[in-house]
Motif scaffolding. Structure first.
Motif, short mmCIF file in Angstrom:
data_model
loop_
_atom_site.label_atom_id
_atom_site.label_comp_id
_atom_site.label_asym_id
_atom_site.label_seq_id
_atom_site.Cartn_x
_atom_site.Cartn_y
_atom_site.Cartn_z
N LYS A 60 0.84 -1.21 0.00
CA LYS A 60 0.00 0.00 0.00
C LYS A 60 0.87 1.25 0.00
N LEU A 85 2.61 -0.43 14.42
CA LEU A 85 2.46 0.24 15.73
C LEU A 85 1.92 -0.70 16.80
N LYS A 192 -8.29 6.74 22.21
CA LYS A 192 -8.12 8.12 21.72
C LYS A 192 -7.98 9.08 22.90
N1 LIG Z 1 -12.02 9.40 9.64
C1 LIG Z 1 -12.63 9.91 10.69
O1 LIG Z 1 -13.80 10.28 10.63
C2 LIG Z 1 -11.89 10.04 11.98
C3 LIG Z 1 -12.58 10.52 13.10
C4 LIG Z 1 -11.90 10.71 14.28
C5 LIG Z 1 -10.54 10.46 14.35
N2 LIG Z 1 -9.90 9.95 13.26
C6 LIG Z 1 -8.45 9.72 13.40
O2 LIG Z 1 -7.77 10.18 12.24
C7 LIG Z 1 -6.55 9.44 12.09
C8 LIG Z 1 -6.37 9.02 10.64
O3 LIG Z 1 -7.33 8.01 10.34
P1 LIG Z 1 -8.10 7.98 8.95
O4 LIG Z 1 -9.48 8.37 9.24
O5 LIG Z 1 -7.34 8.70 7.92
O6 LIG Z 1 -8.15 6.39 8.67
P2 LIG Z 1 -7.37 5.46 7.64
O7 LIG Z 1 -7.60 5.89 6.24
O8 LIG Z 1 -7.77 4.06 8.01
O9 LIG Z 1 -5.84 5.69 8.01
C9 LIG Z 1 -5.27 5.09 9.14
C10 LIG Z 1 -3.87 4.67 8.82
O10 LIG Z 1 -3.33 4.01 9.98
C11 LIG Z 1 -2.59 2.90 9.54
N3 LIG Z 1 -2.46 1.86 10.56
C12 LIG Z 1 -3.43 1.10 11.11
N4 LIG Z 1 -2.90 0.21 11.94
C13 LIG Z 1 -1.55 0.41 11.93
C14 LIG Z 1 -0.47 -0.23 12.57
N5 LIG Z 1 -0.64 -1.26 13.39
N6 LIG Z 1 0.78 0.23 12.31
C15 LIG Z 1 0.98 1.26 11.46
N7 LIG Z 1 -0.02 1.89 10.80
C16 LIG Z 1 -1.27 1.46 11.05
C17 LIG Z 1 -3.39 2.37 8.35
O11 LIG Z 1 -2.55 1.55 7.59
P3 LIG Z 1 -3.11 0.27 6.75
O12 LIG Z 1 -3.43 0.82 5.41
O13 LIG Z 1 -1.97 -0.67 6.78
O14 LIG Z 1 -4.34 -0.24 7.44
C18 LIG Z 1 -3.79 3.67 7.67
O15 LIG Z 1 -2.80 4.10 6.78
C19 LIG Z 1 -6.61 8.31 13.11
O16 LIG Z 1 -5.83 8.67 14.23
C20 LIG Z 1 -8.07 8.25 13.51
O17 LIG Z 1 -8.27 7.75 14.82
C21 LIG Z 1 -10.53 9.74 12.09
#
Ligand SMILES: NC(=O)c1ccc[n+]([C@@H]2O[C@H](COP(=O)([O-])OP(=O)(O)OC[C@H]3O[C@@H](n4cnc5c(N)ncnc54)[C@H](OP(=O)(O)O)[C@@H]3O)[C@@H](O)[C@H]2O)c1
Length: 317
Positions: A60, A85, A192
């Motif tokens: 990816k 992580l 969180k």
């Molecule tokens: N989207 C929302 O509405 C929302 C709301 C509140 C907070 N957030 C926060 O925003 C941040 C970004 O999330 P996002 O919404 O952009 O989601 P996302 O598209 O799923 O991105 C999350 C990223 O974290 C990576 N990840 C997951 N597990 C991991 C691990 N064990 N080691 C290393 N990397 C890992 C994923 O990699 P893989 O591709 O390998 O899975 C992905 O690249 C997060 O902290 C989330 O809690 C998001």
């Protein structure tokens, strides 16, 4: 340390137009192959910065780097270090690799996360996996990179969530892994809250120790990303797929708070930055009202000690 709610950026809120040239600067972003982390990488690279992605999945990551080069040009300075992580050993190896690769770190953006994991899962180190990935993995990474960030007069950006003020609204010290009554929502909310409490505790410790690291805490509101795709229950995935078309904003807008926290001058301590409309889920980016739970110093101190123990980290801050 203040906790005054001030709107700094006017009606439109903060936008990437405020960023000047970032030539010579290095940004490290966890979980940058999709969603907000990917879009944050794009914005920072478009301003001339060097970006090091710390991602779990090499395939990816290669695709993400190719997409960034296609849209911004082959000259961009983007690279990738593999990290899971959810494995403390992997975090240690990746931190060493990063320290060998980059003489300076202008900001470490703790963005990677998993959310609403349908059934309880335990990491190889024995942690409920949202707490393990989102909090303990980042805690260890921050500790291992801290001296380099300090030498660089850099920043740590903690990407939280509105979930911190939902769920149990506390760290369940007596049952961290939710062995008793696991719910996807409460365990995500705890992870969180832990990240954000850690961010504010870091601010206090850095101030007391007179170090040169700025810590900022933000969240992306509700953004259309991959967040629930791999982990949530089928019901929650379908619900979010339908609802997000109506209530959520783009992943790019979701990236703005973290990019702002990594680059903007004059931000406050004990503050939370994110979208300001519809209960802070979408809209112009600025300071949000912070629920006092995130600033609970007793719980944060206990979490700090516990995190040192659980990660076997020697961090005398
Ligand atoms: N989207 C929302 O509405 C929302 C709301 C509140 C907070 N957030 C926060 O925003 C941040 C970004 O999330 P996002 O919404 O952009 O989601 P996302 O598209 O799923 O991105 C999350 C990223 O974290 C990576 N990840 C997951 N597990 C991991 C691990 N064990 N080691 C290393 N990397 C890992 C994923 O990699 P893989 O591709 O390998 O899975 C992905 O690249 C997060 O902290 C989330 O809690 C998001």
């Amino acid at each position: 340390m203040t906790n005054m709610l001030t709107k700094q950026f006017g009606k439109k809120g903060w936008t990437p137009e405020r960023i000047g040239s970032l030539k010579g600067k290095t940004y490290v972003i966890t979980g940058a192959n999709s969603g907000a982390g990917f879009e944050a990488s794009r914005i920072l690279l478009s301003k001339g910065a060097k970006v090091v992605m710390m991602n779990r999945n090499p395939d990816k990551s290669a695709t993400a780097i190719e997409a960034l080069k296609l849209s911004l040009g082959q000259h961009i300075d983007v690279s990738f270090i593999q990290v899971d992580l959810g494995e403390l050993g992997s975090v240690r190896t990746a931190a060493n690799a990063l320290l060998n690769l980059t003489p300076s770190i202008d900001a470490l953006i703790c963005n990677g996360a998993i959310a609403q994991v349908a059934k309880q899962q335990i990491t190889v180190d024995g942690f409920e996996n949202q707490l393990g990935v989102n909090h303990f993995g980042h805690f260890l990474l921050c500790g291992l990179l801290f001296d380099r960030i300090n030498e660089s007069k850099g920043r740590i950006v903690m990407v939280g969530s509105n979930a911190y003020k939902m769920g149990l609204k506390r760290i369940k010290f007596e049952d961290l892994n939710f062995d008793n009554k696991y719910t996807a929502w409460d365990s995500y909310a705890q992870s969180k809250l832990a990240q954000m409490m850690f961010g504010y505790e870091l601010q206090r410790r850095i101030k007391a120790a007179d170090k040169n690291v700025e810590v900022q805490v933000c969240h992306p509101g509700a953004s259309r990303t991959n967040l629930l795709k791999d982990t949530a229950s089928t019901f929650n995935k379908i619900l979010w797929a339908v609802m997000s078309r109506v209530i959520a904003q783009s992943a790019e807008k979701g990236a703005w708070p973290e990019v702002m926290c990594a680059t903007e001058q004059g931000l406050q301590s004990a503050a939370l930055y994110g979208p300001t409309k519809r209960a802070n889920t979408v809209g112009p980016v600025d300071q949000n009202k912070l629920d006092s739970i995130a600033l609970n110093q007793d719980m944060a101190a206990k979490l700090w000690t516990l995190s040192l123990e659980k990660t076997s980290l020697n961090w005398s801050l």
